[in-house]
Scaffold this motif. Structure first.
Motif, short mmCIF file in Angstrom:
data_model
loop_
_atom_site.label_atom_id
_atom_site.label_comp_id
_atom_site.label_asym_id
_atom_site.label_seq_id
_atom_site.Cartn_x
_atom_site.Cartn_y
_atom_site.Cartn_z
N ALA A 181 0.77 -1.12 0.18
CA ALA A 181 -0.08 0.12 0.06
C ALA A 181 0.69 1.22 0.11
CB ALA A 181 -0.86 0.06 1.19
N PHE A 182 2.01 1.15 0.83
CA PHE A 182 2.76 2.33 0.78
C PHE A 182 3.62 2.84 -0.70
CE2 PHE A 182 7.01 4.39 2.34
CZ PHE A 182 6.62 5.12 3.14
N LEU A 183 4.07 1.41 -1.26
CA LEU A 183 4.70 1.52 -2.50
C LEU A 183 3.60 2.27 -3.64
CD1 LEU A 183 6.49 0.68 -4.75
CD2 LEU A 183 5.61 -1.60 -4.56
N ILE A 184 2.28 1.60 -3.59
CA ILE A 184 1.20 2.13 -4.52
C ILE A 184 0.89 3.59 -4.45
CG2 ILE A 184 -1.17 2.10 -5.15
CD1 ILE A 184 -0.86 -0.97 -4.79
N GLY A 185 0.87 3.90 -2.88
CA GLY A 185 0.75 5.21 -2.54
C GLY A 185 1.76 6.28 -3.25
N ARG A 186 2.88 5.84 -3.13
CA ARG A 186 4.13 6.66 -3.66
C ARG A 186 3.92 6.86 -4.94
NH1 ARG A 186 8.91 6.35 -0.12
NH2 ARG A 186 8.23 7.50 1.64
N PHE A 187 3.45 5.98 -5.67
CA PHE A 187 3.39 6.07 -7.22
C PHE A 187 2.25 6.85 -7.65
CE2 PHE A 187 6.31 2.07 -7.56
CZ PHE A 187 7.19 2.66 -8.59
N VAL A 188 0.95 6.63 -7.13
CA VAL A 188 -0.15 7.57 -7.17
C VAL A 188 0.18 8.86 -6.78
CG1 VAL A 188 -2.57 7.68 -6.35
CG2 VAL A 188 -1.57 5.34 -6.76
N GLY A 189 0.74 8.99 -5.72
CA GLY A 189 1.07 10.31 -5.27
C GLY A 189 1.77 11.16 -6.22
N THR A 190 2.90 10.52 -6.84
CA THR A 190 3.53 11.22 -7.74
C THR A 190 2.89 11.49 -9.03
OG1 THR A 190 5.78 9.56 -6.93
CG2 THR A 190 5.83 10.86 -9.28
#
Length: 424
Positions: free
Chosen positions: A281-290
């Motif tokens: 979730a943390f990883l996906i959140g980083r890409f989504v946030g970017t």
């Protein structure tokens, strides 16, 4: 310098984000493992985090001086070698079966991580167009998120699954129980030896690579006094926000297995798999946030995510069963952009104070040593680990305030005064 050189340098720097993310996300596996092996209380177990994050406080200023005097490349190599040394010390720590020895090894690892983060964060932010520095740093930090997804799963397979069950331990004599628990500590030797060896190889790659030098903009007059950096409002707020954010992140990740086993009633091995889901979730959140930062201003996104996490902490405190785990997984998604966004907004516009500002922001990571202790104190005092989530709740409120107003830079007149020639 050709664009290909910048691309290769960015790839190398991004690998560092993965490596220190992997090391940090083995800590949540170490905490329940060492807690069981040495029969520790929750507060005593959080000394793992204290050993790691106190190093950030103590080593950040020396790391900044290393950058200013010897450059980013030498700083990175120094950090990698310290990181490797700490990993190799896990072997004698396991052989002597001393909890304090493990804490010393973790402290040395964290000293290496401090130097790496002090160098890599501003270097990644500066390695390209200044207008996209926050987006670029979030992308690099996404690989930190990849490590957060992989480390708990790999660590659980290697470390947690090789121990004795409580029922097996209860059938042993006191002496046999102590020997069995102490022997479990030996399962950490191989993963840390492999990690240390990889770090030495990467240090050699950096030693023989010609990294592009960062071109400083006009007005970048190197500061000679770290206190001068505090004249920037965004840095003062950034240091506070980073202190509380890192404290929240460590509470969420490092104490997740202890939290999940009590709040949802699952085993520590199953909890480690859910911890892997937190990392995903943390990883996906980083890409989504970017991606979202192409359409939304980063401070607004930071504010929105912080408010959502404040509400999710309420669920983590008062809900029961599997919903508590889902709430924490969601917290991991929404806190994913916070560290790099706070960092890039905190050093934005610092010019000659950038290196010292970076050191101060890395120093503020000491929140990861301080705040989990309060989480543990609240949990032990109330007998309910869920109440510990009051600590992350307060942390996310502080981050929200930074996103609302704290990120704003000084007025033009204040900037002129700050950037006037310094007299010491």
């Amino acid at each position: 310098m050709p664009k290909s050189s910048f691309s290769f340098a960015f790839i190398l720097i991004t690998s560092l984000f993965f490596l220190w993310g992997f090391a940090h996300n083995l800590d949540p596996i170490l905490i329940p493992h060492l807690k069981k092996s040495f029969t520790l209380t929750t507060v005593q177990a959080t000394l793992v985090d204290s050993a790691v994050f106190i190093a950030y406080f103590l080593m950040a200023l020396p790391a900044g001086f290393i950058m200013k005097k010897y450059g980013y490349k030498n700083g990175i190599i120094t950090g990698l070698l310290l990181f490797a040394l700490g990993c190799f010390l896990f072997i004698p720590a396991a052989n002597t079966q001393q909890y304090n020895f493990f804490l010393i090894a973790l402290f040395i690892i964290a000293c290496g991580l401090t130097v790496l983060e002090t160098a890599a964060n501003p270097y990644a932010a500066a390695l390209g167009n200044p207008d996209t520095s926050t987006q670029r740093l979030n992308f690099a930090q996404s690989f930190n998120g990849l490590a957060a997804a992989l480390a708990p799963i790999i660590g659980a397979k290697i470390i947690l699954t090789k121990g004795y069950s409580e029922s097996q331990l209860n059938t042993m004599t006191e002496g046999a129980r102590k020997l069995a628990l102490a022997a479990e500590a030996s399962s950490v030797k191989m993963p840390y030896f492999v990690l240390g060896s990889v770090l030495v190889l990467i240090a050699l790659v950096f030693a023989f690579t010609n990294l592009p030098k960062i071109q400083q903009t006009d007005g970048h007059i190197a500061s000679k006094n770290i206190l001068h950096a505090f004249k920037y409002k965004q840095l003062r707020w950034g240091v506070a926000a980073q202190f509380f954010y890192v404290g929240a992140q460590v509470c969420v990740f490092s104490l997740f297995i202890l939290y999940a086993t009590e709040a949802a009633g699952i085993t520590d091995v199953n909890a480690s798999y859910y911890l892997g889901a937190c990392g995903i979730a943390f990883l996906i959140g980083r890409f989504v946030g970017t991606f979202l930062m192409q359409y939304f201003k980063s401070p607004n996104l930071l504010l929105t995510y912080s408010v959502i996490n404040t509400l999710l902490c309420v669920v983590a405190i008062f809900a029961h069963g599997i919903i508590t785990i889902y709430a924490v997984i969601a917290i991991c998604f929404f806190m994913s952009i916070m560290f790099p966004t706070i960092f890039s907004l905190g050093i934005k516009g610092l010019k000659g104070d950038t290196e010292f500002g970076s050191s101060l922001l890395i120093m503020s990571i000491v929140g990861g040593a301080v705040l989990p202790r309060f989480f543990g104190i609240i949990s032990d005092a109330t007998g309910n680990i869920q109440y510990g989530y009051v600590v992350p709740l307060i942390c996310f409120i502080v981050v929200a305030l930074f996103g609302l107003t704290g990120h704003k830079e000084n007025s033009e007149s204040e900037k002129e005064e700050i950037q006037a020639p310094q007299v010491f």
